[in-house]
Design an enzyme around this catalytic site. Sequence first.
Site, PDB file in Angstrom:
ATOM      1  N   SER A  49       0.821  -1.214   0.000  1.00  0.00           N
ATOM      2  CA  SER A  49       0.000   0.000   0.000  1.00  0.00           C
ATOM      3  C   SER A  49       0.852   1.261   0.000  1.00  0.00           C
ATOM      4  CB  SER A  49      -0.875   0.063   1.251  1.00  0.00           C
ATOM      5  OG  SER A  49      -1.431  -1.153   1.549  1.00  0.00           O
TER       6      SER A  49
ATOM      7  N   GLU B 243      -5.220   0.112  -8.003  1.00  0.00           N
ATOM      8  CA  GLU B 243      -4.174   1.043  -8.442  1.00  0.00           C
ATOM      9  C   GLU B 243      -3.080   0.217  -9.130  1.00  0.00           C
ATOM     10  OE1 GLU B 243      -3.928   4.944  -5.528  1.00  0.00           O
ATOM     11  OE2 GLU B 243      -3.168   3.059  -4.740  1.00  0.00           O
TER      12      GLU B 243
ATOM     13  N   ASN C 239      -3.564   6.443  -0.886  1.00  0.00           N
ATOM     14  CA  ASN C 239      -3.111   6.478   0.502  1.00  0.00           C
ATOM     15  C   ASN C 239      -2.231   7.689   0.787  1.00  0.00           C
ATOM     16  OD1 ASN C 239      -4.556   4.316   1.305  1.00  0.00           O
ATOM     17  ND2 ASN C 239      -2.890   2.838   1.190  1.00  0.00           N
TER      18      ASN C 239
ATOM     19  N   HIS D  48      -2.250  -2.619  -6.450  1.00  0.00           N
ATOM     20  CA  HIS D  48      -2.728  -2.285  -5.113  1.00  0.00           C
ATOM     21  C   HIS D  48      -4.239  -2.440  -5.055  1.00  0.00           C
ATOM     22  CE1 HIS D  48      -3.416   0.888  -1.784  1.00  0.00           C
ATOM     23  NE2 HIS D  48      -3.356  -0.323  -1.287  1.00  0.00           N
TER      24      HIS D  48
END
Length: 704
Positions: free
Chosen positions: A416, A449, A487, A437
């Site tokens: 992540s 992602e 993130n 991801h």
Amino acid sequence: MPTETPAGETGINDVVSIEINGSVGLIALDNPPVNAASHAIRSGLWQAVETLQQTDGVEVIALYAKGRTFIAGADIREFGKPPLDPWLPELCNFIESASTPIVCVLHGTTLGGGLEVAMSCHARVALTGSKVGLPEVTLGILPGAGGTQRAPRLAGIATALDMITSGKPMGADEALANGLIDRIAEGDPRDVALSSAKDLLAGDLPNRKTGDLTAEPDPAAIEAMRTKLAKSQPLLFSPHKCVDAVEACHLPVRDGMKEERRLYEECMASPQRAGLIHAFFSERAVTKIPEATATAREINSVGVIGGGTMGSGIATAILLAGLPVTLTERDQDGLDRGVATITRNLDGAVKRGKLSEAGRDDILAAKLGTSTDLGALSDADLVIEAVFEDMGVKRDIFQTLDKVCKAGTVLASNTSYLDINEIAATTSRPQDVIGLHFFSPAHVMRLLEVVVADKTGADVVATGFALARKLKKIAVRSGVCDGFIGNRIMTFYKKAADYMMMDGASPEQIDTAMRDFGFAMGPYQVADLAGLDISWAANKRRAATRPAEERYIPIADRLCENGWFGRKTGQGFYIYDDQGSRPNPEALAIIDAEREKAGVTPRSFTEDEIVSRFMTAMISEAVRVLEEGIALRPIDIDAVFLNGYGFPRFRGGPLHTADVIGAGELVRRIEEYAKEDAYYWKVPALLRQIAETGGTFAEMNAKG
Ligand code: 3H9
């Protein structure tokens, strides 16, 4: 002006043609990719009906479409532009009032304005496997070409309300049972059009003008839907207007359509319409990447390393897409836990009707393999590593994969936050290494992602996107940075929430404000759900490099020191038990103690200020992600937040919201907040530039 078309057909214009076959006048639509009812389709269809009505010997007209579907709706790209005659409602009324009977043949997905055209015809035949629906509500509008008046006349008020307020399409069988279509047939659209026309003429198909029918009054269904929507969709505009429009179906059809038009215009003027249509196009535009022309590698078998929640979720998603998976873990216990989680996930899919029991049994017996040895992945076409976030462990795994995997295996990490370049550098084949991801639960969340490292091959990027398509996920291309697109931005705006919490707002107040704004959950509910231990580990990792000027709020760390990791331990910012969840008084005491330690006198925050600071923080980091080229375009960031972070869809995403707020106002806010913390609140150069030139993020999207 007639144009060149295949033998037998006369082109009315580039997208509509007619053909005379005995007493049947055929009209073919051909406007790829989805036969949207553009101006050319509308004017061509009008002219085609007019021409055939006046043609001697033509006793019946049959309308069908070429390509993958009958009309999938009004042309959304024309929304917001000056309307060109004929409008779709007028066209529908013209078709319904035609003196020559018209039957239409539906295939693919007949949606929105497409179904409205169909309901105006005098009979409808759908091909097996096709679907029909009125999805306008998902775009923030309502069926505006008679759909709210004709669907209740054909299917009844209760069914019409369900389909119009949910926007969900139904299969041909259900449409037949509900009276929306008259017959299901097999074959090629043109052949079925011809045979259906003959049946209509022979009286073997009903010949009715829908507008002449009456809908059985059903005030109870209308009230029940109003009550349901007030509870389930209080923030949305158009679902409520859909009910108002359907309620007008007791009027003569043309009068009901006037009311429908009035309500449609209100929806068109709503900012929610712009947000929802932006969301629709964002999710399609994300596939336009520099690597789009590269040929994806073939993926017939997948290895997943790690049987935790994430690895098991990824394995489930891949198994549900029909690909075989080999799951590896360090020991048999880990494997047993992983298989148990996958089984639970598949059971859930059976319960939701996404998978049959036999399908689940087949997957578990024949598609899922397990091993405690990475050597078992030697033949996999794709390996996805999903172990815990420790660079040392990931290095070891990728070094082993480099040795055991066949040439050409795509080596992916589900990290992540960690650096994919560093992971790739541990192998002798960095061109094969990529970040994939997933978002938890990976078999449910739509976002993927695709993280492209410096040396990732274009074909490997294309493979990531092809995999997402197979898994029915929305892939967004991201560059490498700490946290990638989503993130990284979340880490930044979470600090703005923490600053407000430290300065006087309670976690519950912040969560409520963001839910009222439209988020599915507030930031502290999300933190509790994700596990406070995860961000605690990241905080510790970043501690050594955290700049001295940065204001650091240790409240969540204090909770973790007590063993309170959120939902999974029964408490975090909230307490979770049989009675649901409620604010955790011990967490509030920790907040008070930390404020006192830091010498902060708590002040009050209004909901507006909370939303303003939260959104301004989110947008400013989003702009930096864009400036640095981590995201290709504003829409990529919007698609990430809509599909991975519970961002309210009707607000279109963070950078669509930035356009709504205005770059100038955002700069003003950041400068204002910077008076208290100039380190955290900085105006991104790109935002200032947009503010100074009067530009928008939408313009950047349009440039691609
Ligand atoms: C309406 O009808 C209003 C009326 O009631 C009243 C009027 C007065 N227009 O999704 P895909 C493009 S509102 C323009 O990848 P799939 C799409 O952008 C409309 N373009 O394919 C994409 O372009 P690109 C109600 C449209 O096979 C390409 O087609 N109808 C439209 O996965 C392929 O799309 C809807 O809301 C459109 N209406 O799915 C239906 N639709 O290649 C919306 C698609 O340049 N459409 N495009 O990126 C869908 O749900 C799906 O596209 C569909 C096909 C299921 C049809």
